[in-house]
Design an enzyme around this catalytic site. Sequence first.
Site, PDB file in Angstrom:
ATOM      1  N   ASP A   7       1.190  -1.320  -0.155  1.00 17.52           N
ATOM      2  CA  ASP A   7      -0.260   0.086   0.095  1.00 17.52           C
ATOM      3  C   ASP A   7       1.232   1.263  -0.187  1.00 17.52           C
ATOM      4  OD1 ASP A   7      -2.714   1.068   0.301  1.00 17.52           O
ATOM      5  OD2 ASP A   7      -1.705   1.732   1.835  1.00 17.52           O
ATOM      6  N   GLU A   9       0.799   5.447   0.525  1.00 11.92           N
ATOM      7  CA  GLU A   9       0.215   7.182   0.831  1.00 11.92           C
ATOM      8  C   GLU A   9       0.835   7.627  -0.328  1.00 11.92           C
ATOM      9  OE1 GLU A   9      -2.632   7.470   2.609  1.00 11.92           O
ATOM     10  OE2 GLU A   9      -2.733   5.005   3.183  1.00 11.92           O
ATOM     11  N   GLU A  52      -6.402  18.136   1.911  1.00  6.69           N
ATOM     12  CA  GLU A  52      -6.852  17.410   1.534  1.00  6.69           C
ATOM     13  C   GLU A  52      -6.412  15.926   1.899  1.00  6.69           C
ATOM     14  OE1 GLU A  52      -5.889  18.522  -3.013  1.00  6.69           O
ATOM     15  OE2 GLU A  52      -6.716  19.867  -0.933  1.00  6.69           O
ATOM     16  N   HIS A  57      -4.328  11.384   4.906  1.00  8.06           N
ATOM     17  CA  HIS A  57      -3.212  10.260   6.583  1.00  8.06           C
ATOM     18  C   HIS A  57      -2.365  11.367   7.484  1.00  8.06           C
ATOM     19  CE1 HIS A  57      -0.544  12.321   3.486  1.00  8.06           C
ATOM     20  NE2 HIS A  57      -0.884  11.606   2.878  1.00  8.06           N
ATOM     21  N   HIS A 150      -5.348   7.213   7.418  1.00  2.00           N
ATOM     22  CA  HIS A 150      -5.305   5.552   6.373  1.00  2.00           C
ATOM     23  C   HIS A 150      -3.444   5.795   6.639  1.00  2.00           C
ATOM     24  CE1 HIS A 150      -8.518   5.290   3.454  1.00  2.00           C
ATOM     25  NE2 HIS A 150      -8.839   5.974   4.295  1.00  2.00           N
ATOM     26  N   ASP A 155      -2.265  -0.041   6.638  1.00  2.00           N
ATOM     27  CA  ASP A 155      -3.567  -0.832   5.300  1.00  2.00           C
ATOM     28  C   ASP A 155      -2.477  -1.866   4.821  1.00  2.00           C
ATOM     29  OD1 ASP A 155      -5.155   1.337   5.852  1.00  2.00           O
ATOM     30  OD2 ASP A 155      -4.954   2.396   4.662  1.00  2.00           O
TER      31      ASP A 155
END
Length: 238
Positions: A7, A9, A52, A57, A150, A155
Site C-alpha cells: 500500500d 500514501e 485534503e 493520512h 490511513h 493498511d
Amino acid sequence: MREIVLDTETTGLDPASGHRVVEIGAVEISNLIPTGRYFHCYIDPERDMPEEAFRVHGLSREFLAQHKVFKEMATEFLDFIEDSPLVIHNAEFDTRFLNAEFALMNLPPLGGARIIDTLAMARRRHPGGPNSLDALCQRYAIDLSRREKHGALLDANLLAEVYAELCGGRQAALSLQTVHAVRIAASSDLLRQRPEPLTPRLSAAENDAHRAFVATLKSPIWDRYLARDEEASPTAAG
C-alpha cells in the site's frame, strides 16, 4: 508461495499533476500467512502537502522533510519485493504512482502480470456491494479499531487479512515445499513446543467406558490394518 501485500500514501490523486508517493508499506506473506517480514518507509515528496491529502493520512510537509527522497530508498524497496507477485487494493492507483517515481529514475515499471488487484477480486466475489478496504474489513469482521487515519503499513496488514479471506479463508495451502514451510513456521514462532504437556482431560472412568464401547463393535475397519501390521512385524513372523 511468496507474495507482497503493498500500500502507498500520496500527496494527491494524479502523478501526472506532480503528486508524489509519501509512504510505502509492504508485508511479506507465504501461502497467505504473514511471515513477520515487512518494509516500511516515509518519503520526502519534495513538494507541499495539500490539505485534503493531509486529512486522509496526517503526514505533514514538515514531518516528511526529515526523511529520504524516493531515489534514496528505491533500491531497498526493490530488494525487498524482488520479483514476487504484488497484492494491492485498487492496484491501478498505487502502480501508477510507483511507476511514475521509477520513470524519474529511468527504472523499468512494475509489470502488470505480477499485480494482483484485490478490488477486482472483491468485485467478482461481491458484485454490487461496497468493496473499499474498510467495507471488506467490516464484511470479514477484521478489527479496524487501530485505524484512525490511513497508513500504508497498517493498511497493508489489513489487506493481507482481507486477501486471505478473498482467497477462501486463512488456511495454509497444501505444498510439497516442506522445508520451506517449516522454515517459515519456525521464523513466525508457530512451532514452539509447549513448556509443559497438556493435562489429560479424560477420566479413568471415561477411558474404561470407551474401551467397553469399542469392544462391542463388530469388525471395525481399523482391525484390517492392525492385522496387517501384526503379520508384517518380526514378532508375528516368529
